[in-house]
Design a protein around this motif. Sequence first.
Motif, PDB file in Angstrom:
ATOM      1  N   GLY A  91       0.802  -1.216   0.000  1.00 26.16           N
ATOM      2  CA  GLY A  91       0.000   0.000   0.000  1.00 26.16           C
ATOM      3  C   GLY A  91       0.837   1.269   0.000  1.00 26.16           C
ATOM      4  N   ALA A  92       2.166   1.146  -0.048  1.00 24.68           N
ATOM      5  CA  ALA A  92       3.052   2.321  -0.078  1.00 24.68           C
ATOM      6  C   ALA A  92       2.787   3.139  -1.339  1.00 24.68           C
ATOM      7  N   THR A  93       3.044   4.443  -1.255  1.00 20.49           N
ATOM      8  CA  THR A  93       2.770   5.318  -2.393  1.00 20.49           C
ATOM      9  C   THR A  93       4.018   5.972  -2.963  1.00 20.49           C
ATOM     10  N   GLU A  94       5.180   5.687  -2.397  1.00 22.49           N
ATOM     11  CA  GLU A  94       6.424   6.302  -2.871  1.00 22.49           C
ATOM     12  C   GLU A  94       7.392   5.241  -3.380  1.00 22.49           C
ATOM     13  N   LYS A  95       8.253   5.664  -4.313  1.00 20.53           N
ATOM     14  CA  LYS A  95       9.296   4.814  -4.892  1.00 20.53           C
ATOM     15  C   LYS A  95       8.712   3.502  -5.422  1.00 20.53           C
ATOM     16  N   LEU A  96       7.797   3.598  -6.363  1.00 17.02           N
ATOM     17  CA  LEU A  96       7.116   2.444  -6.931  1.00 17.02           C
ATOM     18  C   LEU A  96       7.704   2.071  -8.281  1.00 17.02           C
ATOM     19  N   ALA A  97       7.638   0.790  -8.611  1.00 13.14           N
ATOM     20  CA  ALA A  97       8.155   0.301  -9.890  1.00 13.14           C
ATOM     21  C   ALA A  97       7.418  -0.971 -10.279  1.00 13.14           C
ATOM     22  N   VAL A  98       7.551  -1.306 -11.541  1.00 13.66           N
ATOM     23  CA  VAL A  98       6.977  -2.556 -12.045  1.00 13.66           C
ATOM     24  C   VAL A  98       7.855  -3.705 -11.572  1.00 13.66           C
ATOM     25  N   TYR A  99       7.233  -4.750 -11.080  1.00 14.20           N
ATOM     26  CA  TYR A  99       7.961  -5.953 -10.656  1.00 14.20           C
ATOM     27  C   TYR A  99       7.432  -7.128 -11.466  1.00 14.20           C
ATOM     28  N   ILE A 100       8.312  -7.737 -12.229  1.00 16.37           N
ATOM     29  CA  ILE A 100       7.956  -8.920 -13.003  1.00 16.37           C
ATOM     30  C   ILE A 100       8.170 -10.134 -12.103  1.00 16.37           C
ATOM     31  N   VAL A 101       7.144 -10.926 -11.905  1.00 16.08           N
ATOM     32  CA  VAL A 101       7.208 -12.073 -11.004  1.00 16.08           C
ATOM     33  C   VAL A 101       8.121 -13.140 -11.607  1.00 16.08           C
ATOM     34  N   PRO A 102       9.214 -13.516 -10.886  1.00 15.51           N
ATOM     35  CA  PRO A 102      10.122 -14.549 -11.401  1.00 15.51           C
ATOM     36  C   PRO A 102       9.423 -15.909 -11.531  1.00 15.51           C
ATOM     37  N   ASP A 103       9.832 -16.673 -12.512  1.00  9.67           N
ATOM     38  CA  ASP A 103       9.310 -18.025 -12.738  1.00  9.67           C
ATOM     39  C   ASP A 103       7.806 -18.047 -12.977  1.00  9.67           C
ATOM     40  N   ALA A 104       7.261 -16.963 -13.507  1.00 13.96           N
ATOM     41  CA  ALA A 104       5.819 -16.903 -13.783  1.00 13.96           C
ATOM     42  C   ALA A 104       5.601 -16.179 -15.107  1.00 13.96           C
ATOM     43  N   LYS A 105       4.865 -16.818 -15.986  1.00 14.58           N
ATOM     44  CA  LYS A 105       4.616 -16.217 -17.295  1.00 14.58           C
ATOM     45  C   LYS A 105       3.710 -15.002 -17.170  1.00 14.58           C
ATOM     46  N   ASP A 106       4.165 -13.905 -17.710  1.00 21.73           N
ATOM     47  CA  ASP A 106       3.326 -12.711 -17.888  1.00 21.73           C
ATOM     48  C   ASP A 106       2.671 -12.184 -16.624  1.00 21.73           C
ATOM     49  N   LEU A 107       3.262 -12.387 -15.472  1.00 21.51           N
ATOM     50  CA  LEU A 107       2.701 -11.825 -14.246  1.00 21.51           C
ATOM     51  C   LEU A 107       3.566 -10.662 -13.790  1.00 21.51           C
ATOM     52  N   ALA A 108       2.916  -9.545 -13.511  1.00 21.80           N
ATOM     53  CA  ALA A 108       3.623  -8.356 -13.035  1.00 21.80           C
ATOM     54  C   ALA A 108       2.740  -7.632 -12.035  1.00 21.80           C
ATOM     55  N   LEU A 109       3.379  -6.885 -11.151  1.00 20.92           N
ATOM     56  CA  LEU A 109       2.641  -6.083 -10.188  1.00 20.92           C
ATOM     57  C   LEU A 109       3.378  -4.787  -9.960  1.00 20.92           C
ATOM     58  N   TYR A 110       2.699  -3.845  -9.340  1.00 24.02           N
ATOM     59  CA  TYR A 110       3.285  -2.547  -9.023  1.00 24.02           C
ATOM     60  C   TYR A 110       3.684  -2.608  -7.558  1.00 24.02           C
ATOM     61  N   ALA A 111       4.965  -2.414  -7.273  1.00 25.72           N
ATOM     62  CA  ALA A 111       5.453  -2.615  -5.910  1.00 25.72           C
ATOM     63  C   ALA A 111       6.409  -1.512  -5.480  1.00 25.72           C
ATOM     64  N   SER A 112       6.542  -1.359  -4.182  1.00 26.37           N
ATOM     65  CA  SER A 112       7.455  -0.367  -3.617  1.00 26.37           C
ATOM     66  C   SER A 112       8.886  -0.879  -3.693  1.00 26.37           C
ATOM     67  N   GLU A 113       9.806   0.056  -3.626  1.00 24.57           N
ATOM     68  CA  GLU A 113      11.227  -0.286  -3.648  1.00 24.57           C
ATOM     69  C   GLU A 113      11.576  -1.227  -2.493  1.00 24.57           C
ATOM     70  N   THR A 114      10.987  -0.987  -1.324  1.00 23.25           N
ATOM     71  CA  THR A 114      11.237  -1.822  -0.153  1.00 23.25           C
ATOM     72  C   THR A 114      10.769  -3.252  -0.392  1.00 23.25           C
ATOM     73  N   CYS A 115       9.563  -3.404  -0.925  1.00 18.90           N
ATOM     74  CA  CYS A 115       9.038  -4.750  -1.198  1.00 18.90           C
ATOM     75  C   CYS A 115       9.898  -5.462  -2.236  1.00 18.90           C
ATOM     76  N   ILE A 116      10.258  -4.767  -3.296  1.00 15.52           N
ATOM     77  CA  ILE A 116      11.064  -5.367  -4.362  1.00 15.52           C
ATOM     78  C   ILE A 116      12.407  -5.843  -3.825  1.00 15.52           C
ATOM     79  N   GLU A 117      13.036  -5.003  -3.016  1.00 14.02           N
ATOM     80  CA  GLU A 117      14.342  -5.365  -2.452  1.00 14.02           C
ATOM     81  C   GLU A 117      14.233  -6.648  -1.617  1.00 14.02           C
TER      82      GLU A 117
END
Length: 187
Positions: free
Chosen positions: A19-45
């Motif tokens: 639910g964070a609203t800052e430092k967001l980026a597209v995250y492509i889900v590893p080992d999953a075809k065509d799945l992506a989500l919008y995530a914070s830098e903290t979550c991605i890290e």
Amino acid sequence: MSLERELQKRSGNQCELSGATEKLAVYIVPDAKDLALYASETCIEQMNDADKIDANHWRCLNDSMWSEHDAVKVMAWRMLHRIDAEWTQDLLNMFYIEDDLLEVAKASGDGEDDENKITHRDVNGVVLEHGDSVVLIKDLKVKGSSMVAKQGTAVRNIRLDHENAEYIEGKVDGQQIVIITQYVKKI
């Protein structure tokens, strides 16, 4: 429409996991075809590096695991399996994920009871985790230097070797060294 714009619109310009609203980026889900989500830098890290996982940050999964979007469900399921905390089991017991999507979630190896999984244990057999503190039970000569790590020295915030259950890393007298687990005791 670009993938990023599509995810921004779908998520309302916030991280779909935390639910964070800052430092967001597209995250492509590893080992999953065509799945992506919008995530914070903290979550991605933390999704990319298991050593950086902060269990309290992921309490947000209590809400996001109910998402209607497959990418969010897959990553919520994976993160619940990566976090070693009592509360995650309760959430996993409630978690609903379709069988075909569960196979996608398991593709990363999370959630498997792997007999070959590396477990680090101290001299007393106590399981060591990333970030634990240990004390040396013997004077240790540090290879490649004239330094001797003295018995009783506390080593804080250890890192685990993901390839060898007998090795951990930590700082002694300001120098990062590799330590054999049979010479340490968890504090």
